[in-house]
Scaffold this motif. Structure first.
Motif, PDB file in Angstrom:
ATOM      1  N   LEU A  90       0.816  -1.214   0.000  1.00 58.73           N
ATOM      2  CA  LEU A  90       0.000   0.000   0.000  1.00 58.73           C
ATOM      3  C   LEU A  90       0.852   1.267   0.000  1.00 58.73           C
ATOM      4  CD1 LEU A  90      -2.697  -1.087   2.634  1.00 58.73           C
ATOM      5  CD2 LEU A  90      -3.020  -0.897   0.151  1.00 58.73           C
ATOM      6  N   GLY A  91       2.163   1.114   0.101  1.00 56.40           N
ATOM      7  CA  GLY A  91       3.059   2.265   0.097  1.00 56.40           C
ATOM      8  C   GLY A  91       3.048   3.037   1.404  1.00 56.40           C
ATOM      9  N   GLU A  92       2.746   2.346   2.508  1.00 55.43           N
ATOM     10  CA  GLU A  92       2.626   2.997   3.817  1.00 55.43           C
ATOM     11  C   GLU A  92       3.731   2.510   4.744  1.00 55.43           C
ATOM     12  OE1 GLU A  92       0.522   5.296   4.594  1.00 55.43           O
ATOM     13  OE2 GLU A  92      -1.174   5.144   3.196  1.00 55.43           O
ATOM     14  N   GLU A  93       4.429   3.433   5.369  1.00 57.81           N
ATOM     15  CA  GLU A  93       5.477   3.074   6.313  1.00 57.81           C
ATOM     16  C   GLU A  93       4.898   2.623   7.641  1.00 57.81           C
ATOM     17  OE1 GLU A  93       9.086   2.160   7.818  1.00 57.81           O
ATOM     18  OE2 GLU A  93       8.624   2.691   5.741  1.00 57.81           O
ATOM     19  N   ARG A  94       3.829   3.310   8.077  1.00 58.08           N
ATOM     20  CA  ARG A  94       3.240   2.990   9.385  1.00 58.08           C
ATOM     21  C   ARG A  94       1.714   3.065   9.284  1.00 58.08           C
ATOM     22  NH1 ARG A  94       4.894   6.464  13.948  1.00 58.08           N
ATOM     23  NH2 ARG A  94       4.864   4.598  15.249  1.00 58.08           N
ATOM     24  N   ALA A  95       1.047   2.431  10.232  1.00 57.97           N
ATOM     25  CA  ALA A  95      -0.418   2.430  10.242  1.00 57.97           C
ATOM     26  C   ALA A  95      -0.913   2.186  11.649  1.00 57.97           C
ATOM     27  CB  ALA A  95      -0.958   1.347   9.305  1.00 57.97           C
ATOM     28  N   VAL A  96      -2.177   2.534  11.866  1.00 53.55           N
ATOM     29  CA  VAL A  96      -2.913   2.053  13.031  1.00 53.55           C
ATOM     30  C   VAL A  96      -3.619   0.779  12.591  1.00 53.55           C
ATOM     31  CG1 VAL A  96      -4.792   2.509  14.652  1.00 53.55           C
ATOM     32  CG2 VAL A  96      -3.222   4.353  13.994  1.00 53.55           C
ATOM     33  N   ILE A  97      -3.548  -0.259  13.405  1.00 52.55           N
ATOM     34  CA  ILE A  97      -4.220  -1.506  13.064  1.00 52.55           C
ATOM     35  C   ILE A  97      -5.310  -1.794  14.093  1.00 52.55           C
ATOM     36  CG2 ILE A  97      -2.350  -2.545  11.739  1.00 52.55           C
ATOM     37  CD1 ILE A  97      -1.461  -4.026  14.233  1.00 52.55           C
ATOM     38  N   ALA A  98      -6.433  -2.278  13.584  1.00 54.94           N
ATOM     39  CA  ALA A  98      -7.541  -2.677  14.441  1.00 54.94           C
ATOM     40  C   ALA A  98      -7.918  -4.102  14.081  1.00 54.94           C
ATOM     41  CB  ALA A  98      -8.737  -1.744  14.247  1.00 54.94           C
ATOM     42  N   GLY A  99      -8.015  -4.971  15.074  1.00 58.34           N
ATOM     43  CA  GLY A  99      -8.336  -6.363  14.810  1.00 58.34           C
ATOM     44  C   GLY A  99      -9.425  -6.874  15.718  1.00 58.34           C
ATOM     45  N   HIS A 100     -10.298  -7.703  15.145  1.00 52.33           N
ATOM     46  CA  HIS A 100     -11.391  -8.302  15.913  1.00 52.33           C
ATOM     47  C   HIS A 100     -11.221  -9.814  15.956  1.00 52.33           C
ATOM     48  CE1 HIS A 100     -15.437 -10.300  15.969  1.00 52.33           C
ATOM     49  NE2 HIS A 100     -15.482  -9.617  17.089  1.00 52.33           N
ATOM     50  N   ASP A 101     -11.514 -10.419  17.108  1.00 51.93           N
ATOM     51  CA  ASP A 101     -11.483 -11.876  17.259  1.00 51.93           C
ATOM     52  C   ASP A 101     -10.069 -12.364  16.902  1.00 51.93           C
ATOM     53  OD1 ASP A 101     -13.232 -14.466  17.520  1.00 51.93           O
ATOM     54  OD2 ASP A 101     -12.270 -14.699  15.579  1.00 51.93           O
ATOM     55  N   TRP A 102      -9.922 -13.354  16.022  1.00 55.54           N
ATOM     56  CA  TRP A 102      -8.598 -13.806  15.610  1.00 55.54           C
ATOM     57  C   TRP A 102      -7.786 -12.660  15.028  1.00 55.54           C
ATOM     58  CZ3 TRP A 102      -4.585 -16.713  15.778  1.00 55.54           C
ATOM     59  CH2 TRP A 102      -4.654 -18.066  16.111  1.00 55.54           C
ATOM     60  N   GLY A 103      -8.470 -11.753  14.332  1.00 55.35           N
ATOM     61  CA  GLY A 103      -7.769 -10.580  13.808  1.00 55.35           C
ATOM     62  C   GLY A 103      -7.208  -9.716  14.915  1.00 55.35           C
ATOM     63  N   GLY A 104      -7.855  -9.735  16.085  1.00 55.68           N
ATOM     64  CA  GLY A 104      -7.306  -9.035  17.244  1.00 55.68           C
ATOM     65  C   GLY A 104      -5.997  -9.655  17.681  1.00 55.68           C
ATOM     66  N   GLY A 105      -5.941 -10.988  17.680  1.00 56.93           N
ATOM     67  CA  GLY A 105      -4.687 -11.653  18.014  1.00 56.93           C
ATOM     68  C   GLY A 105      -3.577 -11.277  17.055  1.00 56.93           C
ATOM     69  N   VAL A 106      -3.907 -11.198  15.763  1.00 55.10           N
ATOM     70  CA  VAL A 106      -2.916 -10.800  14.762  1.00 55.10           C
ATOM     71  C   VAL A 106      -2.483  -9.347  14.990  1.00 55.10           C
ATOM     72  CG1 VAL A 106      -2.507 -10.441  12.296  1.00 55.10           C
ATOM     73  CG2 VAL A 106      -3.784 -12.456  13.075  1.00 55.10           C
ATOM     74  N   ALA A 107      -3.441  -8.484  15.308  1.00 52.71           N
ATOM     75  CA  ALA A 107      -3.115  -7.069  15.534  1.00 52.71           C
ATOM     76  C   ALA A 107      -2.192  -6.909  16.744  1.00 52.71           C
ATOM     77  CB  ALA A 107      -4.398  -6.263  15.736  1.00 52.71           C
ATOM     78  N   TRP A 108      -2.523  -7.549  17.852  1.00 53.79           N
ATOM     79  CA  TRP A 108      -1.677  -7.444  19.048  1.00 53.79           C
ATOM     80  C   TRP A 108      -0.281  -7.993  18.765  1.00 53.79           C
ATOM     81  CZ3 TRP A 108      -3.304  -4.229  22.497  1.00 53.79           C
ATOM     82  CH2 TRP A 108      -4.661  -4.150  22.855  1.00 53.79           C
ATOM     83  N   GLN A 109      -0.234  -9.140  18.062  1.00 52.42           N
ATOM     84  CA  GLN A 109       1.063  -9.758  17.796  1.00 52.42           C
ATOM     85  C   GLN A 109       1.901  -8.903  16.851  1.00 52.42           C
ATOM     86  OE1 GLN A 109       1.224 -13.481  19.069  1.00 52.42           O
ATOM     87  NE2 GLN A 109       3.153 -12.449  19.480  1.00 52.42           N
ATOM     88  N   THR A 110       1.250  -8.286  15.863  1.00 55.56           N
ATOM     89  CA  THR A 110       1.983  -7.408  14.951  1.00 55.56           C
ATOM     90  C   THR A 110       2.561  -6.218  15.707  1.00 55.56           C
ATOM     91  OG1 THR A 110       0.514  -8.032  13.120  1.00 55.56           O
ATOM     92  CG2 THR A 110       1.828  -6.038  12.838  1.00 55.56           C
TER      93      THR A 110
END
Length: 316
Positions: A90-110
């Motif tokens: 996406l050409g982005e150096e940094r981002a805010v990530i939001a994850g729900h359920d399993w996606g929350g686990g991925v967000a926290w781990q990232t």
């Protein structure tokens, strides 16, 4: 209303589909099981209208994204790698990530593994869970019993076939049962000789936050994809525990927000504090949504959008 556009990019040797709306600082939205980009439909347009570039992608194994065949292609390292690879695409150096359920686990781990790329993290339903002293599945067997649904999902092909048999029935049951409108205190253990859907009652009518059109979208998105990709995530629980050993007790450093419904089944499994400030030292707050169940951003879109925007503006 802001327009949602759909694109596909190649990341880490696979094709990832994503939906995008708006321009501005990037907010990457990460779905859970059994969901897809569509679970963020209310947030995509709201974030775009507020001046953000909102991107919700189908994670590997789901909906319109590629579905690698090997179970070991769905480890947490693959999933975090897809997030970072997508930021690059996406050409982005940094981002805010939001994850729900399993996606929350991925967000926290990232956020834990790559804090250099993450401006902030928002976890919905699932808080950051520090790495345990032993692998997850033996802990589950001792504490929750062999019938616990995550252990049931370990059996190759079993839940895959059951959930794919009648997609309309599957999504009606799975989206209703753990919601704030579903029966409270329902068991998460699958009785011997039964299937997972046997513990997910069929609603007499859909709750107000879920329409027949929503069900149709999920059925369409899963018609070809099926459920094996998502179920393979559960089949990597112990492998993930081994892979994350170097980060044992490492804190999640980016600013963080946790949003959870007071009827979410996960609350009964959490300590009173929900998230330890030792493991998430920059936690900006916890938002508890009355009457809300597990499908946080779908059940309470206005409250979730407001909480997310408050957090995002605090970072800006």
């Amino acid at each position: 209303m802001e327009e949602i556009v759909h694109r596909v990019v190649r990341v880490n040797g696979i094709r990832l589909h994503y939906a995008e709306a708006g321009t501005g600082p990037l907010v990457l939205l990460i779905h859970g099981f059994p969901e897809c980009w569509y679970s963020w439909r209310h947030q995509l347009t709201a974030l775009a209208a507020a001046g953000y570039r909102a991107v919700a992608f189908d994670q590997r194994g789901y909906a319109r994204s590629d579905r690698p065949r090997r179970v070991e292609d769905y480890t947490i390292m693959n999933l975090v790698g897809d997030v970072i690879g997508l930021l690059n695409a996406l050409g982005e150096e940094r981002a805010v990530i939001a994850g729900h359920d399993w996606g929350g686990g991925v967000a926290w781990q990232t956020a834990q593994l790559r804090p250099d790329r993450i401006r902030g993290v928002i976890g919905l339903s699932i808080p950051h869970l520090p790495r345990a002293a032993m692998p997850p599945t033996p802990l589950m067997r001792v504490g929750l019993g062999e019938g616990y649904y995550m252990l049931h999902f370990q059996k190759p092909g079993v839940a895959d076939a059951e959930l794919s048999r009648d997609l309309y029935d599957t999504f009606r049951r799975m989206l209703y049962a753990p919601s704030g409108d579903g029966p409270q205190g329902a068991s998460l253990n699958v009785p011997e000789g039964s299937g997972f859907l046997d513990i997910c009652p069929l609603p007499d009518k859909l709750p107000g936050w879920l329409t027949e059109e929503d069900i149709d979208v999920y059925v369409t998105e899963y018609a070809e994809a099926g459920f094996t990709g998502g179920l393979n995530w559960y089949r990597n629980l112990d492998r993930n525990w081994e892979l994350t050993a170097p980060w044992h007790d490492a804190p999640v450093l980016p600013p963080a927000l946790y949003i959870v419904g007071d009827r979410d089944m996960t609350l009964g499994m959490l300590p009173d504090e929900m998230i330890s400030t030792e493991s998430v030292p920059n936690l900006r707050g916890t938002v508890l949504l009355p009457g809300c169940g597990h499908w946080t951003q779908q059940e309470r879109p206005e409250e979730v959008n407001a909480a997310m925007l408050d957090f995002l503006r605090s970072l800006d």
